[in-house]
Design a protein around this motif. Sequence first.
Motif, PDB file in Angstrom:
ATOM      1  N   HIS A 129       0.850  -1.198   0.000  1.00 39.54           N
ATOM      2  CA  HIS A 129       0.000   0.000   0.000  1.00 39.54           C
ATOM      3  C   HIS A 129       0.886   1.250   0.000  1.00 39.54           C
ATOM      4  O   HIS A 129       0.576   2.244  -0.654  1.00 39.54           O
ATOM      5  CB  HIS A 129      -0.902   0.016   1.230  1.00 39.54           C
ATOM      6  N   GLU A 130       1.981   1.164   0.730  1.00 37.23           N
ATOM      7  CA  GLU A 130       2.894   2.296   0.853  1.00 37.23           C
ATOM      8  C   GLU A 130       3.523   2.699  -0.480  1.00 37.23           C
ATOM      9  O   GLU A 130       4.021   3.818  -0.625  1.00 37.23           O
ATOM     10  CB  GLU A 130       3.985   1.960   1.869  1.00 37.23           C
ATOM     11  N   ARG A 193      -5.159   9.337  -4.771  1.00 33.19           N
ATOM     12  CA  ARG A 193      -5.827   9.384  -3.471  1.00 33.19           C
ATOM     13  C   ARG A 193      -4.848   9.758  -2.362  1.00 33.19           C
ATOM     14  O   ARG A 193      -5.188  10.505  -1.444  1.00 33.19           O
ATOM     15  CB  ARG A 193      -6.485   8.045  -3.185  1.00 33.19           C
ATOM     16  N   VAL A 194      -3.627   9.246  -2.454  1.00 35.29           N
ATOM     17  CA  VAL A 194      -2.617   9.591  -1.457  1.00 35.29           C
ATOM     18  C   VAL A 194      -2.202  11.048  -1.595  1.00 35.29           C
ATOM     19  O   VAL A 194      -2.048  11.773  -0.602  1.00 35.29           O
ATOM     20  CB  VAL A 194      -1.392   8.666  -1.600  1.00 35.29           C
ATOM     21  N   ALA A 234      -8.583   0.971   4.242  1.00 31.80           N
ATOM     22  CA  ALA A 234      -8.295   0.896   5.677  1.00 31.80           C
ATOM     23  C   ALA A 234      -6.890   1.438   5.974  1.00 31.80           C
ATOM     24  O   ALA A 234      -6.687   2.164   6.961  1.00 31.80           O
ATOM     25  CB  ALA A 234      -8.417  -0.537   6.168  1.00 31.80           C
ATOM     26  N   TRP A 235      -5.922   1.089   5.118  1.00 33.00           N
ATOM     27  CA  TRP A 235      -4.568   1.609   5.300  1.00 33.00           C
ATOM     28  C   TRP A 235      -4.535   3.123   5.182  1.00 33.00           C
ATOM     29  O   TRP A 235      -3.902   3.813   5.993  1.00 33.00           O
ATOM     30  CB  TRP A 235      -3.630   0.981   4.264  1.00 33.00           C
ATOM     31  N   LEU A 236      -5.238   3.653   4.184  1.00 33.68           N
ATOM     32  CA  LEU A 236      -5.233   5.105   3.947  1.00 33.68           C
ATOM     33  C   LEU A 236      -5.888   5.841   5.110  1.00 33.68           C
ATOM     34  O   LEU A 236      -5.420   6.898   5.538  1.00 33.68           O
ATOM     35  CB  LEU A 236      -5.941   5.413   2.643  1.00 33.68           C
ATOM     36  N   ALA A 237      -6.948   5.270   5.638  1.00 37.55           N
ATOM     37  CA  ALA A 237      -7.644   5.908   6.761  1.00 37.55           C
ATOM     38  C   ALA A 237      -6.767   5.961   8.009  1.00 37.55           C
ATOM     39  O   ALA A 237      -6.861   6.904   8.803  1.00 37.55           O
ATOM     40  CB  ALA A 237      -8.941   5.150   7.063  1.00 37.55           C
ATOM     41  N   ALA A 238      -5.901   4.945   8.166  1.00 38.69           N
ATOM     42  CA  ALA A 238      -5.050   4.876   9.360  1.00 38.69           C
ATOM     43  C   ALA A 238      -3.719   5.591   9.143  1.00 38.69           C
ATOM     44  O   ALA A 238      -2.955   5.776  10.101  1.00 38.69           O
ATOM     45  CB  ALA A 238      -4.790   3.429   9.730  1.00 38.69           C
ATOM     46  N   ARG A 239      -3.427   6.023   7.927  1.00 38.39           N
ATOM     47  CA  ARG A 239      -2.131   6.606   7.582  1.00 38.39           C
ATOM     48  C   ARG A 239      -1.925   7.944   8.270  1.00 38.39           C
ATOM     49  O   ARG A 239      -2.779   8.757   8.304  1.00 38.39           O
ATOM     50  CB  ARG A 239      -2.044   6.753   6.058  1.00 38.39           C
TER      51      ARG A 239
END
Length: 239
Positions: A129-130, A193-194, A234-239
């Motif tokens: 994801h990173e 998105r990032v 989920a990863w983006l929300a927690a980033r």
Amino acid sequence: MKIAVAGGTGVVGRHVVDVARERGYDVVVLSRGEGVDLTTGAGLAERLAGVDAVIDVTSVRTQQKEASEAFFGGVTRNLQAAGAAYVVALSIVGVDDVETGYYAGKRLQERLLAEGATPWSVLRATQFHEFAEQVLGFVRVGPFALVPRMLSQPVAAREVAEALVDLAEAGPSGRVPDLAGPERLDMVDLARRVAAGRPRVVPVRVPGAAGRAMRSGALCPTGPGPRGSITFDAWLAAR
């Protein structure tokens, strides 16, 4: 159990160190800051004393075949020569099907392990994801980030780390089934998105056979294997 982590300060390496320590293992980080040069082997044998398994998540930023092969080949040969008891290496899904200089180095790494006398395991994983964040810095032109068109099935770096420590615990397993994330996604969309508009993402079609393979999903798994549960959302929300 004593585990050494080559590349322990990188994106995946930091998670490997955390996971191993959470499981109660003694962890040795192989880095220049700890007196080890993996590319020359300096200081390596001393740091491997008493180590049961080396998890190799090293990386190099190049697309030049010679540089990539020199790096991954050098690190692998040095680990073998320094007397590593067991090497767990992280590789990439699709390296056989996409012809890039970087992937040539990963193929050499896998071949050296398979042909060498040191016990080994290789886990191929998809992009993390990173990676959607990393790719924003690869090619920048003013306020624009050039991002290659590619289909991916990204997985969380934390879940990759957990799988690598599992392999360290399991012992030499050869090449194991590929690890991927839960869904196939377009990397340009993920980068946008990032970035959230800064920088502005410009899609680029990589020319030639490598570009076609990337766009067609050659970097995604083609068979059964373990799948991560952490979605990109989920990863983006927690980033």
